[in-house]
Write a protein that holds these residues in place. Structure first.
Motif, mmCIF file in Angstrom:
data_model
loop_
_atom_site.group_PDB
_atom_site.id
_atom_site.type_symbol
_atom_site.label_atom_id
_atom_site.label_comp_id
_atom_site.label_asym_id
_atom_site.label_seq_id
_atom_site.Cartn_x
_atom_site.Cartn_y
_atom_site.Cartn_z
ATOM 1 N N ILE A 105 0.834 -1.200 0.000
ATOM 2 C CA ILE A 105 0.000 0.000 0.000
ATOM 3 C C ILE A 105 0.874 1.258 0.000
ATOM 4 C CG2 ILE A 105 -1.649 1.337 1.362
ATOM 5 C CD1 ILE A 105 -2.662 -1.432 2.406
ATOM 6 N N ASP B 21 2.620 1.835 -3.373
ATOM 7 C CA ASP B 21 1.746 1.818 -4.553
ATOM 8 C C ASP B 21 1.994 3.021 -5.457
ATOM 9 O OD1 ASP B 21 -0.586 0.828 -6.087
ATOM 10 O OD2 ASP B 21 -1.469 2.711 -5.419
ATOM 11 N N GLU C 135 -1.736 -9.564 -12.405
ATOM 12 C CA GLU C 135 -2.817 -9.895 -13.330
ATOM 13 C C GLU C 135 -2.486 -9.800 -14.808
ATOM 14 O OE1 GLU C 135 -6.097 -7.605 -11.411
ATOM 15 O OE2 GLU C 135 -4.642 -8.134 -9.882
ATOM 16 N N PRO D 233 -3.639 -2.920 -13.888
ATOM 17 C CA PRO D 233 -4.846 -2.681 -13.110
ATOM 18 C C PRO D 233 -4.511 -1.947 -11.810
ATOM 19 C CG PRO D 233 -4.200 -4.995 -13.015
ATOM 20 C CD PRO D 233 -3.230 -4.314 -13.903
ATOM 21 N N THR D 234 -5.533 -1.486 -11.134
ATOM 22 C CA THR D 234 -5.301 -0.773 -9.874
ATOM 23 C C THR D 234 -5.029 -1.760 -8.759
ATOM 24 O OG1 THR D 234 -7.177 0.493 -10.632
ATOM 25 C CG2 THR D 234 -6.240 1.151 -8.560
ATOM 26 N N LEU D 235 -4.358 -1.267 -7.753
ATOM 27 C CA LEU D 235 -4.167 -2.058 -6.540
ATOM 28 C C LEU D 235 -5.522 -2.309 -5.876
ATOM 29 C CD1 LEU D 235 -2.006 -3.051 -4.347
ATOM 30 C CD2 LEU D 235 -2.566 -0.936 -3.194
ATOM 31 N N LEU D 236 -5.762 -3.554 -5.537
ATOM 32 C CA LEU D 236 -6.958 -3.859 -4.775
ATOM 33 C C LEU D 236 -6.565 -5.002 -3.873
ATOM 34 C CD1 LEU D 236 -9.948 -3.320 -4.297
ATOM 35 C CD2 LEU D 236 -10.482 -4.958 -6.070
ATOM 36 N N ILE D 237 -6.425 -4.708 -2.620
ATOM 37 C CA ILE D 237 -5.845 -5.718 -1.744
ATOM 38 C C ILE D 237 -6.492 -5.676 -0.369
ATOM 39 C CG2 ILE D 237 -3.975 -4.219 -0.966
ATOM 40 C CD1 ILE D 237 -2.117 -6.525 -0.917
ATOM 41 N N GLU D 238 -6.672 -6.860 0.147
ATOM 42 C CA GLU D 238 -7.223 -7.006 1.481
ATOM 43 C C GLU D 238 -6.111 -6.668 2.485
ATOM 44 O OE1 GLU D 238 -8.439 -11.019 3.924
ATOM 45 O OE2 GLU D 238 -8.112 -11.074 1.780
ATOM 46 N N VAL D 239 -6.438 -5.932 3.525
ATOM 47 C CA VAL D 239 -5.441 -5.609 4.540
ATOM 48 C C VAL D 239 -5.677 -6.513 5.743
ATOM 49 C CG1 VAL D 239 -4.325 -3.736 5.780
ATOM 50 C CG2 VAL D 239 -5.701 -3.227 3.778
ATOM 51 N N GLU E 66 -5.134 2.610 -16.309
ATOM 52 C CA GLU E 66 -5.580 1.572 -15.400
ATOM 53 C C GLU E 66 -6.828 0.909 -15.934
ATOM 54 O OE1 GLU E 66 -6.066 3.549 -11.769
ATOM 55 O OE2 GLU E 66 -3.997 3.224 -11.171
#
Lengths: 604, 88
Positions: A314, A317, A351, A415-421, A602
Motif C-alpha cells: 500500500i 503503490d 494480473e 490494473p489498480t491495486l486492490l488488496i485485502e489488509v 488503469e
C-alpha cells in the motif's frame, strides 16, 4: 480419493494442509503465498487420501494465473474443504455459495475461529449448518484444533444441492444468512489495532516504513558480520586441521590437491583465496553466505506472518506507478532480496502480462539476492562505506530508469491495486521455525552443489587454458568498455552459475576500488544466475525471455560503460551518489508532472 | 439538518462513513470489488488515503481493503453532510 482445500486468499489453507498431511509448505499473513497447488497425502482409517492445497481465490472468475489454477483444479476434486475465515464471514460466503453450485461433496472449515471470538464476532455454527445443509467445523490451522473432526466429516460428506444464483441474488442470500448466524459485539481498540492504524497512516506510515527498513538492513549487516567472524573462527579451529591433514595426504597428486584444496602456504588456509572446492567453496557457502541468509529469512518470516507485507504494498503503490506497476509488485521484489527464484515465481499473482514482464525484468536485473548482497557488502564495504552506498544507489537508479523505459514501451495495462489488509497477527514461534528451516534447506540444496561445482568448473577452465582464450576474445568489452582487467572474465562466467561465488572470487584478483565497484555492479546486472534464468524461462516464455536477455545485455553495456567513463574522472564516489540521487528525484518529479494520464491506463 | 450528497470514494474525508450507491466500471472490476465485500448498498468507512494519488484504505464489513486511487474515483458513495458545512 482427492480432497481439495479451497478458500479465499490468506484464510489459512496452507496451515491446515500442513497439519493434515505433514507436508511443509510456506504460510504467511498476506494473500497469495501459495502460487501453485501443493499435493500431500493423509491416511485415514487405512485409506490413503490425496489432499491438494489450491491457491486462494475470491471468486470463480479467474483473473490471474494463480486463480486459473484454482478453478481448473476444483472441477477435478472429489471432496471440497472450503476454508472460511471466521473473521470475515460475509465476504468468504461469496466463494462458498459459488463452490456449492458445483454439487460436489463439501465441508466447511471455519478457520481463525479464536481470532473471531477475540474480535467480538459470534457465529452460530449449528445455525450455519442448518441453513447451508453441509457440515461446518470450527478449526485452528496453527494448533490443529478441530482437524480430526474435519477429516471425519470429509469422509462421509455427501453431494450438496444448491441453486445457481446470479451475483445480486447471491449477495442477498449471503446477507440473509449472515444476519441469521452472526452476532457482532463492539469492543475497545486493542494495542495491535493501534499499531495497525499507525503503520498505514498516510503521513507517519511512510517514515515508519523507511525507518524500519533501515533498522532491519543495519541489523542484518551488523549481526551478519558478527556471525561471519564467528564462523571464521570455527573454520580455523575445527575445519582447518582436517583440511591440512587432507592436504598432506594429497600432496602426491597435484591436480586433485589443486581442485579440492587449492593453495595452502605455511600451514595457514586463506579461505577466501585458496580457490579449492573444499576450502573457498565450502567457506563461501557456510561461512560467508549462510549467516546472512538466516538473518534475512528470520526478519522476512516475521514480517510476513505479522501481516506487514500488504501494508508495504500500500505504501509503495504510488511510487511503483512511476514504473508502470502497482503496489503488489513490491511482493516479488521483496522476496527477490532473499533469493530471485521465489521472487520471479511470485509474479504469477500479478494480473497482466505487462505487470509480470516489467516486474520480472527489473527484479532479475537490479535486485541482488541476499547471498550476493552479503558478499558485495564484504567486498566493497572493506574499502569504505561510501562504496556500499554507491552500489545500491546505482542499482536504484537503474531500477527506476529501466522501469520508466519499460512503462513507456511495453504495451498493455496495469490494473489498480486492490488488496485485502489483514489484521496484524503475532507470529507463532513454531511456524517461524518451520518456515526458516524449509527456506534454509532450499538454499543449501540449491547453493552447495552450484558453488562447489562452479569453483570446480572454473579451476578446470583455468587449467585447460580456456579462460585465457575467452579473456582474449572478450577483452575489447571487458577492458575497453568496462575498464576491467582480463582476470575478471572467469568471475563473470562463474556468475552465470552462482553470483555469490563470483563476487567472492573477485577479491583475490586485486582490483582497485573503482574497478571493484564496477565489477560488482556488472556482475549483478549482466545475467541472472542459472536457477533464476530457468524460472524466468518458465514464467515468461521463450520470446519474453529472449527480450529480457537483450535488455540485460544492453543495460550492462550502458551502465558499465558510463561508470567507467564517469567514476573517478568526472565524479568521485560521493559525487556520483549525489548525481544519482538528483537523477532519481528529477525522474520522479518529471513523471508526476508530465504524466497527467497516470491513472488513465488503469483497467476499469 | 443534514443532507445526502454523492461523491467518489477518492473525495471522501478520512473517518467519514458512506453507503456505496454505484460503481463505474466493467464487470471484471465489479466482480473483484464485490469479492472483497464492496458492492452497491454496503456501508464503508474511509480510514486513510495517501497524498498525490496513493491508495485509499476503507473498512467494510469486518475487514479492511486498500483500493488504488484510480479505482477509488469510480466508486460513488452517498455521504451525509451537515447543512453548516455548506454555509462556509
Amino acid at each position: 480419493m482427492k480432497v481439495l482445500l479451497v478458500g479465499n486468499p490468506n484464510v489459512g489453507k496452507s496451515a491446515i494442509f500442513s497439519q493434515l498431511t505433514g507436508v511443509k509448505v510456506t504460510t504467511s499473513n498476506y494473500p497469495g503465498t501459495t502460487v501453485a497447488f501443493t499435493r500431500g497425502f493423509m491416511t485415514y482409517q487405512g485409506r490413503r487420501v490425496e489432499i491438494i492445497d489450491v491457491p486462494g481465490t475470491y471468486h470463480l472468475e479467474p483473473e490471474n494465473e494463480a486463480e486459473k489454477v484454482a478453478v481448473d483444479m476444483i472441477a477435478k476434486g472429489d471432496v471440497l474443504i472450503n476454508v472460511v475465515d471466521a473473521t470475515n464471514l460475509e465476504r468468504n460466503l461469496n466463494l462458498t455459495l459459488q463452490l456449492m453450485e458445483f454439487g460436489k461433496p463439501m465441508v466447511i472449515a471455519l478457520n481463525l475461529w479464536d481470532e473471531a471470538q477475540h474480535k467480538g464476532i459470534e457465529i452460530d455454527i449449528e445455525k450455519l449448518k442448518e441453513v447451508l445443509k453441509i457440515p461446518v467445523v470450527a478449526t485452528n490451522g496453527l494448533t490443529g484444533e478441530g482437524l480430526v473432526q474435519l477429516s471425519k466429516e470429509c469422509m462421509k460428506a455427501r453431494a450438496v444441492y444448491w441453486p445457481k444464483l446470479n451475483s445480486e441474488r447471491r449477495w442477498a442470500k449471503i446477507g440473509e444468512i449472515v444476519s441469521q448466524v452472526q452476532n457482532l459485539t463492539h469492543r475497545r481498540h486493542t494495542f495491535m489495532e493501534r499499531i495497525q492504524d499507525l503503520s498505514i497512516h498516510p503521513i507517519l506510515g511512510l517514515p515508519l516504513a523507511a525507518i524500519s527498513l533501515i533498522v532491519i538492513f543495519k541489523f542484518i549487516i551488523s549481526a551478519g558480520e558478527i556471525l561471519v567472524s564467528f564462523m571464521e573462527k570455527v573454520f580455523q579451529l575445527v575445519y582447518s586441521p582436517i583440511i591440512l591433514w587432507l592436504s598432506d595426504v594429497l600432496k602426491a597428486n597435484d591436480l586433485i590437491h589443486y581442485l579440492l584444496i587449492g593453495e595452502v602456504t605455511g600451514g595457514i588456509i586463506e579461505y577466501e583465496e585458496a580457490m579449492g572446492m573444499l576450502t573457498t567453496g565450502v567457506f563461501v557457502a557456510f561461512g560467508l553466505v549462510l549467516p546472512y541468509i538466516i538473518l534475512f529469512y528470520l526478519v522476512l518470516g516475521f514480517l510476513e506472518d505479522l501481516g506487514y507485507i500488504p501494508r508495504v504494498a500500500i505504501m509503495f503503490d504510488r511510487f511503483l506507478h512511476n514504473i508502470g506497476l502497482h503496489g503488489y509488485s513490491i511482493v516479488p521484489m521483496l522476496l527477490a532480496c532473499g533469493c530471485n527464484v521465489p521472487g520471479i515465481l511470485a509474479i504469477r499473482n500479478l494480473e497482466t502480462r505487462r505487470e509480470r514482464f516489467i516486474t520480472a525484468i527489473v527484479t532479475s536485473i537490479t535486485i541482488p539476492c541476499m547471498a550476493q548482497t552479503a558478499l558485495i557488502i564484504r567486498a566493497v564495504g572493506t574499502r569504505g562505506e561510501v562504496y556500499i552506498g554507491l552500489v545500491f544507489t546505482t542499482l536504484l537508479t537503474v531500477w527506476l530508469l529501466l522501469g520508466i523505459i519499460l512503462k513507456k514501451t511495453v504495451g498493455g495495462n496495469t490494473p489498480t491495486l486492490l488488496i485485502e489488509v489483514p489484521p496484524y497477527r503475532l507470529p507463532s514461534l513454531k511456524v517461524q521455525f518451520k518456515k526458516l528451516k524449509m527456506r534454509l534447506s532450499l538454499f543449501l540444496n540449491e547453493a552447495i552443489p552450484y558453488v562447489l561445482g562452479g569453483i570446480l568448473f572454473i579451476n578446470f577452465l583455468n587449467i585447460s587454458g580456456f579462460i585465457k582464450i575467452l579473456g582474449d576474445l572478450s577483452a575489447p568489452v571487458i577492458k575497453g568498455v568496462f575498464g576491467l582487467p582480463e582476470e575478471t572474465v572467469s568471475t563473470l562466467i562463474i556468475g552465470i552459475v552462482r553470483k555469490d561465488a563470483a563476487v567472492a572470487l573477485l577479491e583475490p584478483i586485486g582490483l582497485n576500488d573503482y574497478e571493484m565497484v564496477r565489477a560488482v555492479i556488472i556482475l549483478i546486472l549482466y545475467f541472472p544466475c542459472v536457477a533464476t534464468f530457468t524460472v524466468l524461462l518458465k514464467e515468461l516464455g521463450i520470446m519474453d525471455t529472449v527480450k529480457a536477455v537483450g535488455i540485460m545485455f544492453l543495460t550492462t553495456m550502458i551502465v558499465g560503460g558510463l561508470l567507467n567513463l564517469l567514476l573517478g574522472t568526472v565524479f568521485n564516489p560521493a559525487g556520483m551518489i549525489i548525481a544519482e540521487i538528483i537523477t532519481i528525484l528529477f525522474l520522479i518529479f518529471l513523471d508526476s508532472n508530465t504524466n497527467k494520464s497516470l491513472f488513465e491506463d488503469e483497467m476499469v | 439538518m443534514t443532507q445526502k450528497i454523492r461523491i467518489s470514494l477518492a473525495e471522501m474525508k478520512n473517518d467519514q462513513e458512506g453507503k456505496v450507491v454505484f460503481i463505474i466500471g466493467g464487470r471484471g472490476m465489479k466482480t473483484r470489488l464485490e469479492a472483497l465485500g464492496i458492492r452497491r448498498g454496503v456501508k464503508i468507512l474511509k480510514l486513510s488515503s495517501f497524498l498525490g494519488g496513493g491508495p485509499v484504505v476503507v473498512s467494510v464489513g469486518t475487514g479492511e481493503v486498500a483500493i488504488g486511487y484510480g479505482m477509488s474515483r469510480n466508486i460513488i458513495v452517498e455521504v451525509e453532510m451537515d447543512e453548516s458545512s455548506f454555509s462556509g
